[in-house]
Design a protein around this motif. Structure first.
Motif, PDB file in Angstrom:
ATOM      1  N   ILE A  68       0.889  -1.130  -0.089  1.00 13.68           N
ATOM      2  CA  ILE A  68       0.060  -0.129   0.017  1.00 13.68           C
ATOM      3  C   ILE A  68       0.835   1.323   0.018  1.00 13.68           C
ATOM      4  O   ILE A  68       1.930   1.170   0.593  1.00 13.68           O
ATOM      5  CB  ILE A  68      -0.795   0.067   1.266  1.00 13.68           C
ATOM      6  N   ILE A  69       0.497   2.208  -0.655  1.00 11.28           N
ATOM      7  CA  ILE A  69       1.098   3.640  -0.505  1.00 11.28           C
ATOM      8  C   ILE A  69      -0.111   4.514  -0.457  1.00 11.28           C
ATOM      9  O   ILE A  69      -0.977   4.496  -1.079  1.00 11.28           O
ATOM     10  CB  ILE A  69       1.678   3.856  -2.217  1.00 11.28           C
ATOM     11  N   THR A  70       0.132   5.466   0.484  1.00 11.40           N
ATOM     12  CA  THR A  70      -0.932   6.346   0.815  1.00 11.40           C
ATOM     13  C   THR A  70      -0.242   7.867   0.532  1.00 11.40           C
ATOM     14  O   THR A  70       0.843   8.037   1.327  1.00 11.40           O
ATOM     15  CB  THR A  70      -1.540   6.162   2.200  1.00 11.40           C
ATOM     16  N   ILE A  71      -0.929   8.705   0.134  1.00 14.70           N
ATOM     17  CA  ILE A  71      -0.446  10.108  -0.129  1.00 14.70           C
ATOM     18  C   ILE A  71      -1.600  10.856   0.431  1.00 14.70           C
ATOM     19  O   ILE A  71      -2.779  10.705   0.175  1.00 14.70           O
ATOM     20  CB  ILE A  71      -0.500  10.366  -1.589  1.00 14.70           C
ATOM     21  N   GLY A  72      -1.335  11.890   1.211  1.00 12.98           N
ATOM     22  CA  GLY A  72      -2.188  12.729   1.876  1.00 12.98           C
ATOM     23  C   GLY A  72      -1.784  14.202   2.139  1.00 12.98           C
ATOM     24  O   GLY A  72      -0.618  14.377   2.227  1.00 12.98           O
ATOM     25  N   ALA A  73      -2.811  15.015   2.303  1.00 12.83           N
ATOM     26  CA  ALA A  73      -2.437  16.441   2.584  1.00 12.83           C
ATOM     27  C   ALA A  73      -3.590  16.887   3.474  1.00 12.83           C
ATOM     28  O   ALA A  73      -4.612  16.658   3.471  1.00 12.83           O
ATOM     29  CB  ALA A  73      -2.256  17.240   1.143  1.00 12.83           C
ATOM     30  N   PRO A  95      -7.777  15.484   2.502  1.00 16.41           N
ATOM     31  CA  PRO A  95      -7.885  14.279   1.732  1.00 16.41           C
ATOM     32  C   PRO A  95      -6.801  13.367   1.842  1.00 16.41           C
ATOM     33  O   PRO A  95      -5.559  13.520   2.097  1.00 16.41           O
ATOM     34  CB  PRO A  95      -8.236  14.839   0.402  1.00 16.41           C
ATOM     35  N   GLN A  96      -7.107  12.043   1.392  1.00 16.60           N
ATOM     36  CA  GLN A  96      -5.933  10.982   1.323  1.00 16.60           C
ATOM     37  C   GLN A  96      -6.443   9.890   0.218  1.00 16.60           C
ATOM     38  O   GLN A  96      -7.795   9.832  -0.005  1.00 16.60           O
ATOM     39  CB  GLN A  96      -5.835  10.402   2.677  1.00 16.60           C
ATOM     40  N   ILE A  97      -5.409   9.507  -0.769  1.00 16.80           N
ATOM     41  CA  ILE A  97      -5.646   8.641  -1.483  1.00 16.80           C
ATOM     42  C   ILE A  97      -4.539   7.415  -1.172  1.00 16.80           C
ATOM     43  O   ILE A  97      -3.464   7.767  -0.862  1.00 16.80           O
ATOM     44  CB  ILE A  97      -5.428   9.241  -3.107  1.00 16.80           C
ATOM     45  N   SER A  98      -5.243   6.271  -1.192  1.00 14.86           N
ATOM     46  CA  SER A  98      -4.359   4.920  -1.090  1.00 14.86           C
ATOM     47  C   SER A  98      -4.497   4.098  -2.209  1.00 14.86           C
ATOM     48  O   SER A  98      -5.390   3.878  -2.859  1.00 14.86           O
ATOM     49  CB  SER A  98      -4.945   4.339  -0.011  1.00 14.86           C
ATOM     50  N   PHE A  99      -3.141   3.719  -2.792  1.00 12.15           N
ATOM     51  CA  PHE A  99      -3.101   2.787  -3.911  1.00 12.15           C
ATOM     52  C   PHE A  99      -2.638   1.181  -3.120  1.00 12.15           C
ATOM     53  O   PHE A  99      -1.589   1.251  -2.606  1.00 12.15           O
ATOM     54  CB  PHE A  99      -1.857   3.310  -4.857  1.00 12.15           C
ATOM     55  N   VAL A 100      -3.640   0.122  -3.467  1.00  7.25           N
ATOM     56  CA  VAL A 100      -3.485  -1.030  -2.664  1.00  7.25           C
ATOM     57  C   VAL A 100      -3.124  -1.938  -3.907  1.00  7.25           C
ATOM     58  O   VAL A 100      -3.964  -2.231  -4.693  1.00  7.25           O
ATOM     59  CB  VAL A 100      -4.589  -1.409  -1.876  1.00  7.25           C
ATOM     60  N   ASP A 101      -2.293  -2.757  -3.694  1.00  4.35           N
ATOM     61  CA  ASP A 101      -1.891  -3.822  -4.738  1.00  4.35           C
ATOM     62  C   ASP A 101      -2.437  -5.252  -3.978  1.00  4.35           C
ATOM     63  O   ASP A 101      -2.107  -5.769  -3.025  1.00  4.35           O
ATOM     64  CB  ASP A 101      -0.647  -3.970  -4.821  1.00  4.35           C
ATOM     65  N   TYR A 102      -3.589  -5.860  -4.561  1.00  8.17           N
ATOM     66  CA  TYR A 102      -4.283  -6.996  -4.076  1.00  8.17           C
ATOM     67  C   TYR A 102      -3.772  -8.209  -4.580  1.00  8.17           C
ATOM     68  O   TYR A 102      -4.305  -9.326  -4.782  1.00  8.17           O
ATOM     69  CB  TYR A 102      -5.704  -6.905  -3.922  1.00  8.17           C
ATOM     70  N   GLY A 103      -2.525  -8.012  -5.199  1.00  8.50           N
ATOM     71  CA  GLY A 103      -2.055  -9.276  -6.001  1.00  8.50           C
ATOM     72  C   GLY A 103      -2.425  -9.161  -7.651  1.00  8.50           C
ATOM     73  O   GLY A 103      -1.924  -8.375  -8.560  1.00  8.50           O
TER      74      GLY A 103
END
Length: 159
Positions: A68-73, A95-103
């Protein structure tokens, strides 16, 4: 898309670092390490906080966890406790956006993160620490609210 967003975020950090302001925080800009923990996965990564003048400040972070990578401000309203030297409180939201790799598939999550916390700047050193309650209000993929999230920050103050 991720590279463009990260490039814009880096450019924002540089622009914010160039500005000067008088603040209710005992410093203008600080960079350091953020830790987001609580119910669920622990995330760790770099963060920057900058005062925009008065009680107004912005905080940005890029946090990493297992797949997971999460970017927020965040925007925060900051005040010092009277009679203390370096101890203050703040409330904010962002706000925050998360990029999740579920395989076999990836998902992107959008969230709003309110925060309420305390921060201490060591008067005789360029170091600051914070602790806050920072619940996670997910707005995508079956909206949910996770109240058991907190954040710790360890910062080096630049000015």
């Amino acid at each position: 898309m991720k590279k463009v967003f990260l490039s814009l975020l880096a450019a924002s950090f540089i622009a914010v670092g160039i500005q000067e302001a008088k603040a209710q925080t005992p410093y203008n800009t600080a960079i350091g390490l953020g830790v987001d923990l609580g119910d669920g996965e622990t995330l760790v990564g770099p963060q920057i906080k900058h005062s925009f003048g008065g009680a107004n400040a912005g905080n940005a972070q890029v946090l990493f966890g297992d797949n997971i990578i999460t970017i927020g401000a965040d925007y925060s309203y900051n005040q010092q406790f009277q009679g203390t030297n370096g101890l203050g409180w703040y409330v904010g939201v962002g706000p925050q956006i998360s990029f999740v790799d579920y395989g076999p598939r990836d998902e992107t999550f959008f969230a709003i993160r309110p925060a309420a916390g305390i921060e201490y700047k060591i008067p005789s050193a360029p170091l600051a620490f914070h602790f806050d309650w920072k619940p996670w209000w997910n707005l995508s993929h079956e909206t949910d609210f996770e109240p058991s999230r907190f954040s710790l920050g360890f910062k080096f103050t630049l000015n």
